[in-house]
Design an enzyme around this catalytic site. Structure first.
Site, PDB file in Angstrom:
ATOM      1  N   SER A 255      25.886 -53.734  -6.758  1.00  0.00           N
ATOM      2  CA  SER A 255      26.300 -54.771  -7.707  1.00  0.00           C
ATOM      3  C   SER A 255      25.220 -54.912  -8.768  1.00  0.00           C
ATOM      4  CB  SER A 255      26.482 -56.093  -6.979  1.00  0.00           C
ATOM      5  OG  SER A 255      25.207 -56.605  -6.626  1.00  0.00           O
ATOM      6  N   LYS A 256      25.407 -55.911  -9.615  1.00  0.00           N
ATOM      7  CA  LYS A 256      24.450 -56.129 -10.712  1.00  0.00           C
ATOM      8  C   LYS A 256      23.021 -56.280 -10.200  1.00  0.00           C
ATOM      9  CE  LYS A 256      27.144 -58.049 -14.479  1.00  0.00           C
ATOM     10  NZ  LYS A 256      28.176 -58.946 -13.918  1.00  0.00           N
TER      11      LYS A 256
END
Ligand code: GLU
Length: 522
Positions: A255-256
């Site tokens: 994810s980010k």
């Protein structure tokens, strides 16, 4: 029947590596079987729709070498290829009518508040949260007619049959079964008449004659609902394969938090499309042997759905870096130079380095940008010199961007001097004499070592003979005390390409200027 696969992103934002991998697997599988690779935009969720997303997907994929045989941009006999347009064309209507007629779906009139209340009660009772019938699954035709006559908005939900087991043969996970009593009744058609993913995707896969569905693992739990839908319509199920999730080095879903994962950012950072594709393919797939560094053609040849692993695939940036370096080294220098120049000339590259935030222990992004621009300018004036730089740094860099700072000393008249290197090597007693010796030979009309010299092109051999000549004349047993100060004088640092090679690339004029400058520092 020929293989037809589709990459079916929802155009909600940027193209990230996870979706790139799905698109790549579709592509590899289609090409391996001489099949057709289709792009279908699943844009029925208008609240998440992003108008720039479609071109982001098409352009990023095309940039890395994935072109579709059919799609909104490519045309084809199974269009339109955007679900919103398929909806507008009335393509879903007959199937909505059909599923209602078969009793496999029903209208549900709950308000958002009622649904919320239902979920709250379920949570409070520790019951499974979801729509398992609500007030409408078993409503009488009169109740439904009344609600409709009153103009109450409704959705159409799938009537998941009770007390059944749905089984699927997954090419990588084997046989998987679900108890239908644990499945909620998903929305198929929203209140605004738009089909949801569940419905549109199954209908489109059928109408587009899709033979293999390759999609993310997040859809595995929806598979039994999809199989039931296909069964309702009497449609044979395509082969459905769920790609393993991608996790970061911490084992958590990518994810980010793990940093940027946009495909175009990797390209702007200087990763080669081939390396990125190769890397992404190996997250959860293996060719079945030890090979890692592979071309697109080799991956196509080796690709099989069985080569996918069900366990999570690790996103290991070090592997990407290794692959990128390996591919850079394998390139023919003139091809690499062309790739490097087109990399530098892409506006997105310059924008990336202009906007990138400074990271700890990393060179300044704007310094990287400026060095790359300087390289491109130098290449316009002197292509042969640029090619020499590429040849020498090719062995040492990891990304295309690395060429800028690695080759910077070649490009500036006065390379930055590493103070530690200067104080270590320029303080040795013989260094003044060494520099004089070199200057004398470099400026003499005839070279005393290695025969006559063409001053424009002091060869690698000539430069080697020059350095060895000094060591022999002065009785140095090892070359170190000769090589190191010379390298610092010419490049400002203690590391870099082979000394004789870089001397030849610099040429006599640059060497003379740099040795004179170094002499002044003694
Ligand atoms: N629109 C879905 C997504 O973006 C597609 C899943 C599928 O390939 O069926 O995840």
């Amino acid at each position: 029947m020929s293989v037809r696969v589709r990459f079916a992103p929802s155009p909600t934002g940027l193209l990230h590596v996870g979706a790139l991998r799905t698109a790549l697997f579709d592509h590899l599988f289609a090409k391996k079987h001489g099949g057709v690779d289709i792009l279908r935009l699943e844009d029925t969720d208008r609240s998440r729709f992003n108008p720039d997303s479609e071109s982001e997907f098409i352009e990023s994929l095309s940039f890395v070498g994935i072109e579709f045989d059919e799609g909104p941009h490519a045309g084809g006999n199974f269009g339109p290829y955007r679900q919103s347009e398929r909806k507008a064309a009335g393509l879903y209507e007959p199937w909505i009518a059909k599923i209602m007629e078969l009793g496999a779906a029903y209208k549900a009139f709950e308000t958002p508040e009622e649904l919320e209340e239902m979920r709250n009660v379920q949570s409070a009772n520790k019951a499974q949260v979801g729509y398992y019938g609500g007030a409408w699954r078993d409503a009488t035709p009169e109740q439904v007619a009344e609600a409709e006559a009153a103009g109450m908005p409704y959705v159409i939900r799938q009537r998941i049959p009770r007390n059944r087991t749905v089984t699927m043969q997954d090419p990588i996970r084997g046989s998987i079964s679900w108890e239908t009593n644990l499945l909620d009744d998903p929305v198929l058609i929203k209140a605004d008449g738009m089909p949801t993913y569940h419905f549109a995707s199954m209908v489109d896969d059928r109408l587009m004659e899709i033979t293999h569905v390759i999609r993310g693992e997040e859809w595995l739990s929806s598979a039994p609902k999809h199989l039931l839908l296909l069964e309702t319509f009497g449609w044979p199920a395509p082969v459905i394969l769920h790609c393993p999730v991608i996790v970061g080095n911490d084992g958590k879903k990518l994810s980010k938090r793990h940093g940027a994962t946009r495909v175009l950012d990797y390209i702007a950072e200087g990763y080669l499309p081939d390396a990125l594709l190769n890397f992404v393919a190996l997250i959860g797939w293996s060719p079945g042997d030890e090979r890692e560094d592979m071309t697109m053609d080799e991956m196509i040849q080796a690709f099989s759905l069985e080569g996918l692993q069900p366990s999570p695939g690790r996103f290991d940036i070090e592997k990407l870096r290794w692959l990128n370096g390996a591919k850079i080294r394998a390139m023919e220098p003139s091809v690499l130079l062309a790739a490097l120049l087109s990399y530098i000339n892409r506006p997105a590259t310059m924008q990336f380095w202009s906007e990138k935030e400074q990271e700890e222990n990393q060179p300044s992004p704007t310094a990287v940008r400026d060095a790359l621009l300087l390289f491109a300018r130098t290449a316009i004036r002197d292509r042969a010199y640029a090619l020499d730089i590429v040849k020498l740094e090719q062995e040492r860099v990891t990304t295309l961007a690395d060429f800028g700072l690695a080759g910077h000393f070649f490009l500036v008249d006065e390379p930055e001097m590493d103070p530690k290197a200067v104080s270590k090597w320029f303080t040795q007693p013989h260094v003044g004499e060494l520099f004089n010796y070199l200057l004398e030979r470099l400026t003499a009309p005839r070279a005393p070592v290695g025969g006559p010299v063409d001053y424009e092109h002091a060869s690698v051999e000539w430069c080697e003979a020059l350095i060895r000549g000094y060591a022999e004349d002065k009785g140095f047993e090892k070359l170190g005390p000769v090589v190191h100060p010379t390298r610092v004088a010419l490049t400002g640092k203690t590391t870099g390409p082979g000394l004789f090679e870089l001397m030849a690339a610099l040429g006599p004029d640059r060497m003379v200027a740099r040795l004179q400058r170094a002499k002044a520092l003694l």
